[in-house]
Enzyme design. Structure first.
Site, PDB file in Angstrom:
ATOM      1  N   HIS A 406     100.957  35.343  69.322  1.00  0.00           N
ATOM      2  CA  HIS A 406      99.651  35.719  69.881  1.00  0.00           C
ATOM      3  C   HIS A 406      99.505  37.231  70.047  1.00  0.00           C
ATOM      4  CE1 HIS A 406     101.560  35.982  73.959  1.00  0.00           C
ATOM      5  NE2 HIS A 406     100.593  36.860  74.143  1.00  0.00           N
ATOM      6  N   ASP A 462     104.609  29.730  69.558  1.00  0.00           N
ATOM      7  CA  ASP A 462     104.135  31.114  69.705  1.00  0.00           C
ATOM      8  C   ASP A 462     105.259  32.069  69.310  1.00  0.00           C
ATOM      9  OD1 ASP A 462     102.637  33.318  70.365  1.00  0.00           O
ATOM     10  OD2 ASP A 462     102.789  33.045  72.540  1.00  0.00           O
ATOM     11  N   SER A 568     104.080  40.246  77.115  1.00  0.00           N
ATOM     12  CA  SER A 568     104.067  39.223  76.070  1.00  0.00           C
ATOM     13  C   SER A 568     104.898  39.648  74.867  1.00  0.00           C
ATOM     14  CB  SER A 568     102.632  38.966  75.613  1.00  0.00           C
ATOM     15  OG  SER A 568     101.898  38.273  76.584  1.00  0.00           O
TER      16      SER A 568
END
EC number: 3.4.21.5
Length: 622
Positions: A406, A462, A568
């Site tokens: 992502h 992910d 992230s």
């Protein structure tokens, strides 16, 4: 209202005051008398109502009132702002009184519905609303900071921007940013917009229907499926191309490779697959419904007495078995996870003992500054223009970097980066300063995103690989992390065991510009306990898969910590007490807010996807 607001003297009080003035020898009143005269007096609707606090119903429901009069009744700026937003929206409904009362209660919509304060949290097409405080799946431009009086609670429908279609919400469907809700209209037998449920299959599948599942990741599968998830036909296993590709593979001889049917001969945690026509080495996964089987449940219940002794410093040796082909993977695996400034000097960093002791006892918010060289595999994913930190990542060899998919591809946030958009900065400690002679800046040759990455629903799988244009030289500050094998994953990924998250993300959850105290000056580190899967699942409405795990402190544990925006893609690592090496068990993936009670950070399960990593590297590593 009918009378004039200001200083007033009711009949008897005025007469008494006049008599006092006439018979007094003094022109001026004593202070106590003056205060009694200057005290504001309200009109009485009932006996002795003069001495009561402001009555909101009398002031603003029975008659028209001003903001000042509402404030006088509520005696709070915040409460008055909230009430006034509803009152101005309901003003057109002054008569009849019951309609205005219903409008002020907020359970129906008047006009544009800016007054609505009810608990409807489903859009007109049946999509569940996204929490107003959440940034997933959509980044709201409207929130409780930009619209403090709009009552943006939970995921209830509201109309903070006076939309002409009435109350609305951001949705939990990544493909539908926002949508209006069907709200009852005040005083009428109708709704703001009609319900128009979507056809089956188009909505977010939060609770998929149960069907018979395939056990053991399809290793015993004998079906006739022969097409990949992308619709490509499988090559026959006996074809010259497939034979050449499988010649040096460690396939299980018990798995019968029949015709061109999907099979799982190498124990891939992703399940059955096959070779496909195209570039040499092309393969694809096939779509089956697999039974959920936690890795930690397959091979053990955690560490045993031997590991306790290892933690206590008695025995900590175990031969490390390499997994990747160095011809395609590059160098660094044999020496992975042994930090030049710590393990190689027989030194501990200041918080690793907490991790090791947790194995016996069974975005970084509330973190602390990392020591220099503490996380030499940490990578900063950097956007070239405009120049900005995008995400974290991790170095797994001198050629390959691992991150979250992502960070590279997420259409709801307009993310679709190519190799030319990005670079990586390796060996960094400072967030903004260029660290001459320490950090290395590398360009990317190619990005590889997992073909079954599910950005539309729950960020399943992910994960992404990035190949560097040139190998990076290792140093005291640049060193690769290990990827876990099954035994390591099974022994360490236990509820209560702590892992470590590092990153340059926000220090706190905020809607304001990321400046000042909101961002760290150097790399942050926090140790977090792994959470039981049932607790993870119960903490969110989003569907959790076995390609994820969650970590964080529970509300009653007295400690805090979480990853936050900007972290992230970074690593969740654990140190093995068997060989003193650091392993990347997870990738920072998603969470609902930062460090919120009852909410946890979710991480991509690296071991589950390790075979995909191997296949990509074998295919594109040369």
């Amino acid at each position: 209202m009918a009378h004039v607001r200001g200083l007033q003297l009711p009949g008897c009080l005025a007469l008494a005051a006049l008599c006092s003035l006439v018979h007094s020898q003094h022109v001026f009143l004593a202070p106590q008398q003056a205060r009694s005269l200057l005290q504001r007096v309200r009109r009485a609707n009932t006996f002795l109502e003069e001495v009561r606090k402001g009555n909101l119903e009398r002031e603003c429901v029975e008659e028209t009132c001003s903001y000042e009069e509402a404030f006088e009744a509520l005696e709070s700026s915040t409460a008055t702002d909230v009430f006034w937003a509803k009152y101005t929206a309901c003003e057109t409904a002054r008569t009849p009184r019951d309609k205005l009362a219903a409008c002020l209660e907020g359970n129906c919509a008047e006009g544009l519905g800016t007054n609505y304060r009810g608990h409807v949290n489903i859009t007109r097409s049946g999509i569940e609303c996204q929490l107003w405080r959440s940034r997933y799946p959509h980044k709201p431009e409207i929130n409780s900071t930009t619209h403090p009086g709009a009552d943006l609670q939970e995921n209830f429908c509201r109309n903070p921007d006076s939309s002409t279609t009435g109350p609305w919400c951001y949705t939990t469907d990544p493909t539908v940013r926002r949508q209006e809700c069907s709200i009852p209209v005040c005083g009428q037998d109708q709704v703001t917009v009609a319900m128009t449920p979507r056809s089956e299959g188009s909505s977010v599948n939060l609770s998929p229907p149960l069907e018979q599942c395939v056990p053991d990741r399809g290793q015993q599968y004998q079906g006739r499926l022969a097409v990949t998830t992308h619709g490509l036909p499988c090559l026959a296993w006996a074809s010259a191309q497939a034979k050449a590709l499988s010649k040096h593979q460690d396939f299980n001889s018990a798995v019968q490779l029949v015709e061109n049917f999907c099979r799982n001969p190498d124990g891939d945690e992703e399940g059955v697959w096959c070779y496909v026509a195209g570039k040499p080495g092309d393969f694809g996964y096939c779509d089956l419904n697999y039974c959920e089987e936690a890795v930690e449940e397959e091979t053990g219940d955690g560490l045993d007495e031997d590991s306790d002794r290892a933690i206590e410093g008695r025995t900590a040796t175990s031969e490390y078995q390499t997994f990747f082909n160095p011809r395609t993977f590059g160098s660094g695996e044999a020496d992975c996870g042994l930090r030049p400034l710590f393990e190689k000097k027989s030194l501990e960093d200041k918080t690793e003992r907490e991790l090791l002791e947790s194995y016996i006892d069974g975005r970084i918010v509330e973190g602390s500054d990392a020591e220099i060289g503490m996380s030499p595999w940490q990578v900063m994913l950097f956007r070239k223009s405009p120049q900005e930190l995008l995400c974290g990542a991790s170095l797994i060899s001198d050629r390959w970097v691992l991150t979250a998919a992502h960070c590279l591809l997420y259409p709801p946030w307009d993310k679709n980066f190519t190799e030319n958009d990005l670079l990586v900065r390796i060996g960094k400690h400072s967030r903004t300063r260029y660290e001459r002679n320490i950090e290395k800046i590398s360009m990317l040759e190619k990005i590889y995103i997992h073909p079954r990455y599910n950005w539309r629903e729950n960020l399943d799988r992910d994960i992404a690989l990035m190949k560097l244009k040139k190998p990076v030289a290792f140093s005291d500050y640049i060193h690769p992390v290990c990827l876990p094998d099954r035994e390591t994953a099974a022994s360490l990924l236990q509820a209560g065991y702590k892992g470590r998250v590092t990153g340059w993300g926000n220090l706190k959850e905020t809607w304001t510009a990321n400046v000042g105290k909101g961002q760290p000056s150097v790399l942050q580190v926090v140790n977090l306990p792994i959470v039981e899967r049932p607790v993870c699942k119960d903490s969110t409405r989003i569907r959790i898969t076995d390609n994820m795990f969650c970590a964080g402190y529970k509300p009653d544990e007295g400690k805090r910590g979480d990853a936050c925006e900007g972290d992230s893609g970074g690593p969740f690592v654990m140190k093995s007490p068997f060989n003193n090496r650091w392993y990347q068990m997870g990738i920072v993936s998603w969470g609902e807010g930062c460090d919120r009670d009852g909410k946890y950070g979710f991480y991509t399960h690296v071991f589950r996807l390790k075979k995909w990593i191997q296949k990509v590297i074998d295919q594109f590593g040369e």
